[in-house]
Design an enzyme around this catalytic site. Structure first.
Site, PDB file in Angstrom:
ATOM      1  N   GLU A  40       4.642   2.254  -5.170  1.00 31.84           N
ATOM      2  CA  GLU A  40       3.756   3.394  -4.855  1.00 31.84           C
ATOM      3  C   GLU A  40       2.372   2.860  -4.666  1.00 31.84           C
ATOM      4  O   GLU A  40       2.128   1.668  -5.235  1.00 31.84           O
ATOM      5  CB  GLU A  40       3.490   4.470  -6.069  1.00 31.84           C
ATOM      6  CG  GLU A  40       2.371   5.455  -5.815  1.00 31.84           C
ATOM      7  CD  GLU A  40       2.377   6.576  -6.629  1.00 31.84           C
ATOM      8  OE1 GLU A  40       1.495   7.322  -6.778  1.00 31.84           O
ATOM      9  OE2 GLU A  40       2.745   6.327  -7.762  1.00 31.84           O
ATOM     10  N   HIS A  41       1.647   3.276  -3.676  1.00 27.62           N
ATOM     11  CA  HIS A  41       0.131   2.767  -3.597  1.00 27.62           C
ATOM     12  C   HIS A  41      -0.531   3.406  -4.898  1.00 27.62           C
ATOM     13  O   HIS A  41      -1.069   4.452  -5.036  1.00 27.62           O
ATOM     14  CB  HIS A  41      -0.376   3.418  -2.221  1.00 27.62           C
ATOM     15  CG  HIS A  41      -0.065   2.826  -1.098  1.00 27.62           C
ATOM     16  ND1 HIS A  41      -0.114   1.268  -0.775  1.00 27.62           N
ATOM     17  CD2 HIS A  41       0.669   3.399   0.123  1.00 27.62           C
ATOM     18  CE1 HIS A  41       0.378   1.077   0.405  1.00 27.62           C
ATOM     19  NE2 HIS A  41       0.810   2.326   0.976  1.00 27.62           N
ATOM     20  N   ALA A  42      -0.707   2.384  -5.771  1.00 28.05           N
ATOM     21  CA  ALA A  42      -1.471   2.847  -6.979  1.00 28.05           C
ATOM     22  C   ALA A  42      -2.264   1.734  -7.729  1.00 28.05           C
ATOM     23  O   ALA A  42      -2.179   0.251  -7.273  1.00 28.05           O
ATOM     24  CB  ALA A  42      -0.448   3.387  -8.165  1.00 28.05           C
ATOM     25  N   ARG A  89       1.872  -1.178  -4.777  1.00 30.25           N
ATOM     26  CA  ARG A  89       1.441  -2.027  -3.273  1.00 30.25           C
ATOM     27  C   ARG A  89      -0.052  -1.649  -2.932  1.00 30.25           C
ATOM     28  O   ARG A  89      -0.452  -0.532  -2.871  1.00 30.25           O
ATOM     29  CB  ARG A  89       2.446  -1.551  -2.273  1.00 30.25           C
ATOM     30  CG  ARG A  89       2.584  -0.025  -1.984  1.00 30.25           C
ATOM     31  CD  ARG A  89       3.583  -0.030  -0.985  1.00 30.25           C
ATOM     32  NE  ARG A  89       4.033   1.380  -0.298  1.00 30.25           N
ATOM     33  CZ  ARG A  89       3.882   1.702   0.724  1.00 30.25           C
ATOM     34  NH1 ARG A  89       4.076   0.846   1.809  1.00 30.25           N
ATOM     35  NH2 ARG A  89       4.078   3.015   1.203  1.00 30.25           N
ATOM     36  N   LYS A  99      -5.169  11.445  -1.793  1.00 28.29           N
ATOM     37  CA  LYS A  99      -4.987  10.834  -2.979  1.00 28.29           C
ATOM     38  C   LYS A  99      -6.401  10.347  -3.522  1.00 28.29           C
ATOM     39  O   LYS A  99      -7.143   9.699  -2.878  1.00 28.29           O
ATOM     40  CB  LYS A  99      -4.115   9.603  -2.866  1.00 28.29           C
ATOM     41  CG  LYS A  99      -3.737   9.018  -4.279  1.00 28.29           C
ATOM     42  CD  LYS A  99      -2.766   7.920  -4.014  1.00 28.29           C
ATOM     43  CE  LYS A  99      -2.194   7.375  -5.393  1.00 28.29           C
ATOM     44  NZ  LYS A  99      -3.336   6.913  -6.415  1.00 28.29           N
TER      45      LYS A  99
END
Length: 397
Positions: free
Chosen positions: A189-191, A129, A162
């Site tokens: 996940e924020h990825a 996301r 991160k």
């Protein structure tokens, strides 16, 4: 041990782009007539040849899905978005439909050619996301659909800090841990985009959500300055710097107009990544080129990934269109998505921070220039979403 080794991937979902000079040369009269005849003949030949080529190009246009500039194969000048909102504008659903119809592409539009879900080698949704695109709402929706449609839902534990990109080792570690979750599952996940097959694992179903990149940054600006949100970030990271009152009180227009570093300097050379400006980064990947802000190369890589890898990239700006496309293209996971979204008593909008979205003219001009390739990518994705919707519902227009 890599940073990602500290993550827990089994945490259930939660609310959370005069060299030549001429001179006159006298010719005999007969030579002039001969040259004129040759010129007429050549012109006629070129006309016939060009007409034939144009017909062939038209045939190819409706068969191919070009991605060099836009999802509709238009040049960058056609997707400026400056007149977005008009009923027949190319960047609207009906404008896209009218364009496809007028160019003859509508007849050949096939949902199967726009659906990457069958290319997935594993019944597993990977939602990497983007920040400030309504991703928490989508995360909650996935959780509800998991309960209803019978699949497991997971997300990562939020870390205090991160890095902007993951190393090769961290990327491989992520892929291997997700493989351990099994099939019939969704992970959030924020990825950045990850090539699973490069690491020897099966390809998942990729999805994502987007938002107007300038509005996204405005939202992030005020979100980070909300007292509750800032307090929560301090709890996660006690070493975070305490900001002054001016930091919280400065309006976005004033911050950008004064180019307050590092938060409001949106130039390609500014390395600061804490403003969540990089729209293309998450869709490009973890390569160094993907960290370049408002880069044409980064934008083209992101477009390629969206077109070839992602099943659906939607937007809450087009809620009904997005939900309908998710239902049609990923039915195993998103069946009844619209019904669940509108009928569930729990609100899907979370952590909303009200703020002024107005932009002064000088600020808007600066941002549109600074985000030119990010806007191009955004419009490309919206046009692709519209095409996916039209391919399924073209008989309803």
């Amino acid at each position: 041990m890599s940073l990602n080794a500290e993550r827990s991937y089994k945490m259930k979902l939660r609310d959370v782009e005069n060299a030549f000079k001429y001179r006159r040369i006298p010719y005999p009269k007969r030579s002039v007539e001969l040259i004129a005849l040759l010129a007429i003949s050549c012109t006629f030949f070129l006309f016939m040849h060009t007409n034939k080529l144009n017909s062939r190009l038209k045939e190819m246009e409706v068969k191919l899905q070009p991605s060099e500039f836009s999802a509709l194969g238009l040049t960058g000048n056609h997707i400026s978005g400056h007149d977005a909102g008009k009923h027949d504008d190319i960047n609207t659903l009906h404008g896209t439909y009218n364009y496809l119809k007028s160019t003859g592409q509508l007849e050949y539009l096939d949902a199967a050619q726009l659906n990457n879900t069958p290319k997935a080698e594993r019944d597993f949704v990977f939602y990497n996301r983007l920040e400030k695109t309504g991703s928490q709402s989508m995360t909650r929706l996935i959780k509800h659909l998991g309960d209803r449609n019978g699949f497991d839902t997971y997300r990562n534990i939020v870390r205090a800090t991160k890095p902007i990109t993951d190393s090769e080792e961290d990327e491989k570690d992520l892929v291997e841990q997700l493989f351990g979750l099994g099939d019939h599952a969704a992970y959030v996940e924020h990825a950045n985009w990850v090539n699973f097959t490069k690491h020897g694992h099966l390809r998942p179903i990729y999805i994502n959500m987007i938002r107007d990149p300038i509005q996204k940054v405005i939202s992030a600006y005020y979100y980070q300055r909300h007292p509750l949100i800032f307090a929560q970030s301090l709890m996660r990271n006690p070493n975070k710097r305490i900001q002054s009152k001016q930091y919280f009180d400065t309006a976005f227009n004033d911050c950008v107009r004064n180019r307050v570093p590092p938060y409001c300097v949106f130039d390609a050379h500014n390395p600061f990544n804490g403003d969540w400006r990089r729209f293309s980064l998450h869709l490009c990947g973890n390569a160094e080129i993907c960290t370049h802000f408002n880069s044409e190369t980064t934008t083209q890589i992101a477009k390629r990934n969206v077109e070839r890898e992602y099943a659906v990239v939607g937007s809450w700006e087009d809620t009904n269109v997005t939900l309908a496309v998710l239902e049609a293209y990923i039915p195993r996971f998103f069946a009844n998505a619209k019904k669940v979204y509108y009928n569930t008593t729990e609100k899907f909008t979370v952590n909303t921070v009200s703020h002024d979205t107005h932009l002064d003219k000088d600020v808007e001009e600066y941002l549109r220039s600074s985000f030119s390739f990010e806007i191009e990518l955004y419009l490309f994705i919206k046009q692709r979403l519209y095409k996916q919707y039209i391919a399924v519902h073209k008989n309803e227009f």
